[in-house]
Design a protein around this motif. Structure first.
Motif, PDB file in Angstrom:
ATOM      1  N   ARG A 145     -30.665   2.472  44.459  1.00  0.00           N
ATOM      2  CA  ARG A 145     -30.364   3.695  43.710  1.00  0.00           C
ATOM      3  C   ARG A 145     -29.386   4.538  44.503  1.00  0.00           C
ATOM      4  NH1 ARG A 145     -34.825   8.505  42.626  1.00  0.00           N
ATOM      5  NH2 ARG A 145     -33.320  10.210  42.570  1.00  0.00           N
ATOM      6  N   MET A 146     -28.305   4.981  43.845  1.00  0.00           N
ATOM      7  CA  MET A 146     -27.276   5.784  44.510  1.00  0.00           C
ATOM      8  C   MET A 146     -26.845   6.929  43.588  1.00  0.00           C
ATOM      9  SD  MET A 146     -26.857   3.980  47.357  1.00  0.00           S
ATOM     10  CE  MET A 146     -25.296   4.396  48.112  1.00  0.00           C
ATOM     11  N   TRP A 147     -26.325   7.984  44.203  1.00  0.00           N
ATOM     12  CA  TRP A 147     -25.755   9.117  43.470  1.00  0.00           C
ATOM     13  C   TRP A 147     -24.305   8.775  43.176  1.00  0.00           C
ATOM     14  CZ3 TRP A 147     -24.032  14.558  44.990  1.00  0.00           C
ATOM     15  CH2 TRP A 147     -24.536  15.521  44.113  1.00  0.00           C
ATOM     16  N   ALA A 148     -23.965   8.539  41.913  1.00  0.00           N
ATOM     17  CA  ALA A 148     -22.637   8.011  41.566  1.00  0.00           C
ATOM     18  C   ALA A 148     -21.589   9.088  41.354  1.00  0.00           C
ATOM     19  CB  ALA A 148     -22.740   7.146  40.307  1.00  0.00           C
ATOM     20  N   GLY A 149     -22.003  10.293  41.028  1.00  0.00           N
ATOM     21  CA  GLY A 149     -21.032  11.356  40.776  1.00  0.00           C
ATOM     22  C   GLY A 149     -21.648  12.449  39.935  1.00  0.00           C
ATOM     23  N   GLY A 150     -20.774  13.328  39.442  1.00  0.00           N
ATOM     24  CA  GLY A 150     -21.281  14.417  38.624  1.00  0.00           C
ATOM     25  C   GLY A 150     -20.228  15.484  38.412  1.00  0.00           C
ATOM     26  N   ALA A 151     -20.687  16.599  37.849  1.00  0.00           N
ATOM     27  CA  ALA A 151     -19.807  17.733  37.568  1.00  0.00           C
ATOM     28  C   ALA A 151     -20.620  19.014  37.701  1.00  0.00           C
ATOM     29  CB  ALA A 151     -19.217  17.625  36.163  1.00  0.00           C
ATOM     30  N   LEU A 152     -20.005  20.026  38.313  1.00  0.00           N
ATOM     31  CA  LEU A 152     -20.667  21.310  38.508  1.00  0.00           C
ATOM     32  C   LEU A 152     -19.800  22.426  37.949  1.00  0.00           C
ATOM     33  CD1 LEU A 152     -20.936  19.629  41.559  1.00  0.00           C
ATOM     34  CD2 LEU A 152     -22.816  21.252  41.613  1.00  0.00           C
ATOM     35  N   THR A 153     -20.427  23.347  37.222  1.00  0.00           N
ATOM     36  CA  THR A 153     -19.776  24.563  36.762  1.00  0.00           C
ATOM     37  C   THR A 153     -20.526  25.740  37.375  1.00  0.00           C
ATOM     38  OG1 THR A 153     -19.135  23.528  34.670  1.00  0.00           O
ATOM     39  CG2 THR A 153     -19.076  25.933  34.771  1.00  0.00           C
ATOM     40  N   PHE A 154     -19.828  26.511  38.211  1.00  0.00           N
ATOM     41  CA  PHE A 154     -20.438  27.652  38.891  1.00  0.00           C
ATOM     42  C   PHE A 154     -20.239  28.900  38.038  1.00  0.00           C
ATOM     43  CE2 PHE A 154     -19.288  24.602  42.170  1.00  0.00           C
ATOM     44  CZ  PHE A 154     -20.426  24.554  42.961  1.00  0.00           C
ATOM     45  N   HIS A 155     -21.342  29.521  37.639  1.00  0.00           N
ATOM     46  CA  HIS A 155     -21.278  30.731  36.813  1.00  0.00           C
ATOM     47  C   HIS A 155     -21.361  32.006  37.655  1.00  0.00           C
ATOM     48  CE1 HIS A 155     -21.872  27.924  33.568  1.00  0.00           C
ATOM     49  NE2 HIS A 155     -23.100  27.634  33.957  1.00  0.00           N
ATOM     50  N   ASP A 156     -22.143  31.942  38.736  1.00  0.00           N
ATOM     51  CA  ASP A 156     -22.373  33.133  39.560  1.00  0.00           C
ATOM     52  C   ASP A 156     -22.933  32.668  40.903  1.00  0.00           C
ATOM     53  OD1 ASP A 156     -22.578  35.763  40.359  1.00  0.00           O
ATOM     54  OD2 ASP A 156     -23.939  36.386  38.749  1.00  0.00           O
ATOM     55  N   ASP A 157     -23.010  33.572  41.865  1.00  0.00           N
ATOM     56  CA  ASP A 157     -23.584  33.250  43.166  1.00  0.00           C
ATOM     57  C   ASP A 157     -25.109  33.287  43.105  1.00  0.00           C
ATOM     58  OD1 ASP A 157     -21.118  33.034  44.537  1.00  0.00           O
ATOM     59  OD2 ASP A 157     -21.021  35.214  44.782  1.00  0.00           O
ATOM     60  N   ILE A 158     -25.741  32.371  43.820  1.00  0.00           N
ATOM     61  CA  ILE A 158     -27.149  32.513  44.174  1.00  0.00           C
ATOM     62  C   ILE A 158     -27.204  33.457  45.371  1.00  0.00           C
ATOM     63  CG2 ILE A 158     -29.189  31.307  45.043  1.00  0.00           C
ATOM     64  CD1 ILE A 158     -28.081  28.757  43.698  1.00  0.00           C
ATOM     65  N   ARG A 159     -28.200  34.320  45.412  1.00  0.00           N
ATOM     66  CA  ARG A 159     -28.316  35.241  46.536  1.00  0.00           C
ATOM     67  C   ARG A 159     -29.609  34.980  47.308  1.00  0.00           C
ATOM     68  NH1 ARG A 159     -24.552  39.094  46.942  1.00  0.00           N
ATOM     69  NH2 ARG A 159     -23.070  39.196  45.211  1.00  0.00           N
ATOM     70  N   VAL A 160     -29.512  35.146  48.620  1.00  0.00           N
ATOM     71  CA  VAL A 160     -30.672  34.946  49.480  1.00  0.00           C
ATOM     72  C   VAL A 160     -31.773  35.914  49.055  1.00  0.00           C
ATOM     73  CG1 VAL A 160     -31.517  35.011  51.860  1.00  0.00           C
ATOM     74  CG2 VAL A 160     -29.188  34.202  51.368  1.00  0.00           C
ATOM     75  N   PRO A 183     -24.672  36.514  49.307  1.00  0.00           N
ATOM     76  CA  PRO A 183     -24.402  35.292  48.550  1.00  0.00           C
ATOM     77  C   PRO A 183     -24.811  34.074  49.374  1.00  0.00           C
ATOM     78  CG  PRO A 183     -22.523  36.785  48.461  1.00  0.00           C
ATOM     79  CD  PRO A 183     -23.454  37.337  49.487  1.00  0.00           C
ATOM     80  N   ALA A 184     -25.532  33.161  48.765  1.00  0.00           N
ATOM     81  CA  ALA A 184     -26.000  31.966  49.469  1.00  0.00           C
ATOM     82  C   ALA A 184     -24.851  30.996  49.673  1.00  0.00           C
ATOM     83  CB  ALA A 184     -27.117  31.301  48.691  1.00  0.00           C
ATOM     84  N   PRO A 185     -24.922  30.156  50.703  1.00  0.00           N
ATOM     85  CA  PRO A 185     -23.883  29.147  50.891  1.00  0.00           C
ATOM     86  C   PRO A 185     -23.770  28.248  49.662  1.00  0.00           C
ATOM     87  CG  PRO A 185     -25.325  29.259  52.808  1.00  0.00           C
ATOM     88  CD  PRO A 185     -25.960  30.094  51.746  1.00  0.00           C
ATOM     89  N   VAL A 186     -22.550  27.911  49.301  1.00  0.00           N
ATOM     90  CA  VAL A 186     -22.317  27.072  48.136  1.00  0.00           C
ATOM     91  C   VAL A 186     -23.001  25.719  48.325  1.00  0.00           C
ATOM     92  CG1 VAL A 186     -20.130  26.141  48.999  1.00  0.00           C
ATOM     93  CG2 VAL A 186     -20.532  26.275  46.532  1.00  0.00           C
ATOM     94  N   MET A 187     -23.575  25.186  47.267  1.00  0.00           N
ATOM     95  CA  MET A 187     -24.248  23.888  47.198  1.00  0.00           C
ATOM     96  C   MET A 187     -25.646  23.902  47.804  1.00  0.00           C
ATOM     97  SD  MET A 187     -22.156  21.968  45.469  1.00  0.00           S
ATOM     98  CE  MET A 187     -22.412  20.214  45.748  1.00  0.00           C
ATOM     99  N   ILE A 188     -26.165  25.066  48.193  1.00  0.00           N
ATOM    100  CA  ILE A 188     -27.519  25.119  48.716  1.00  0.00           C
ATOM    101  C   ILE A 188     -28.551  24.814  47.624  1.00  0.00           C
ATOM    102  CG2 ILE A 188     -28.033  27.570  48.310  1.00  0.00           C
ATOM    103  CD1 ILE A 188     -29.240  27.607  51.173  1.00  0.00           C
ATOM    104  N   HIS A 189     -28.133  24.870  46.360  1.00  0.00           N
ATOM    105  CA  HIS A 189     -29.073  24.587  45.271  1.00  0.00           C
ATOM    106  C   HIS A 189     -29.634  23.171  45.374  1.00  0.00           C
ATOM    107  CE1 HIS A 189     -25.502  22.611  43.619  1.00  0.00           C
ATOM    108  NE2 HIS A 189     -26.307  21.961  42.790  1.00  0.00           N
ATOM    109  N   LEU A 190     -28.893  22.248  46.020  1.00  0.00           N
ATOM    110  CA  LEU A 190     -29.379  20.875  46.156  1.00  0.00           C
ATOM    111  C   LEU A 190     -30.563  20.779  47.110  1.00  0.00           C
ATOM    112  CD1 LEU A 190     -25.948  19.009  46.342  1.00  0.00           C
ATOM    113  CD2 LEU A 190     -27.511  19.129  44.384  1.00  0.00           C
TER     114      LEU A 190
END
Length: 276
Positions: free
Chosen positions: A83-98, A44-51
């Motif tokens: 320009r700034m990142w003001a916020g957001g929302a994440l829904t995790f469905h499953d793990d990304i895998r290496v 399982p990849a580290p959480v938030m690596i998708h960014l």
């Protein structure tokens, strides 16, 4: 003058990017956050690596003076300089895998104008749907705010944030900020160019990335509960700079955890809620 009708013409625009999550990238991500242990394909990849994956590869010659890509491509050409990142929302469905190929489909959902203390603010909402080897793994809403130059700098501070039930101290070192910019292929100069950030944007120091703070809060929630949350919502309230340590804070709530970042004697910088 902001032509909102023109900018709203970007609503519905989409783009799709893909990238293989390599063992090397996962190892660099873990090293940036001082996470020990080897990384193997299939883990399982580290959480938030998708960014850090499938980011736009814009030629250096096409970057604007602030290090961001010139405007008018996927994102609308908002005529406000900050320009700034003001916020957001994440829904995790499953793990990304290496070792999996991660694909992000991004769509402009909304463009809206609001009036702030320093003038007009333009909010752009982007929805990302992320898959790994064709499997849905994450849905993310990203809120981006554009603001006038006069909004830069450290504003009059509200009262200091409360100390969390759980608390962890963080040093926002220049190498940490630089490494995170490199991982996310983010050329925005406010995160690594001290003369620029002080002399041009008039901030007191390098700015701690919004995504970096969000990543640390998700990791902290995962550490406290032993597994990543299924839902994570967050909002940026004030900036953090590299001129002082800050803290990750959390407290138990009926829904899960309420989390925030702040200076030891400062206001809340980012607040978030994690659910399982």
């Amino acid at each position: 003058m902001i032509d909102l009708d023109h900018l709203r013409g970007w609503i519905g625009r989409s783009e799709t990017q893909s990238e293989l999550l390599t063992h090397a990238l996962a190892a660099r991500f873990r090293a940036t956050f001082d996470q020990a242990g080897p990384v193997q394909d299939g883990d399982p990849a580290p959480v938030m690596i998708h960014l850090c994956l499938a980011q736009p590869a814009v030629p250096t010659s096409e970057l604007g003076p602030d290090g961001h890509p010139e405007r008018g491509g996927f994102l609308p050409p908002v005529p406000l300089p900050r320009r700034m990142w003001a916020g957001g929302a994440l829904t995790f469905h499953d793990d990304i895998r290496v070792g999996e190929t991660v694909t992000r489909q991004s769509t402009i959902q909304d463009v809206a104008l609001k009036e702030g203390r320093s003038g007009a603010l333009c909010f752009v909402t982007v929805q990302h749907e992320i898959t790994a080897n064709g499997r849905a793994v994450l849905s993310e809403r990203q809120d981006i705010v554009y603001r006038p130059a006069e909004a830069a700098g450290r504003a009059a501070s509200p009262p200091p944030a409360a100390q969390g039930q759980y608390r962890m101290r963080v040093t926002p070192s220049a190498p940490l900020l630089f490494r995170y910019s490199a991982l996310t292929f983010n050329g925005h100069r406010i995160h690594y160019d001290t003369p620029y950030v002080r002399e041009v944007e008039h901030y007191p120091g390098l700015i701690v990335h919004g995504p970096l703070q969000a990543t640390m809060l998700v990791q902290y929630a995962e550490k406290l509960r032993g597994r990543r949350p299924s839902q994570f919502d967050f909002r940026s309230l004030s900036p953090l700079f590299d001129d002082a340590d800050f803290t990750l804070n959390a407290r138990d709530e009926d829904h899960g955890l309420h989390l925030w970042t702040s200076y030891a004697d400062g206001p809340v910088a980012m607040q978030a809620d994690a659910r399982w």
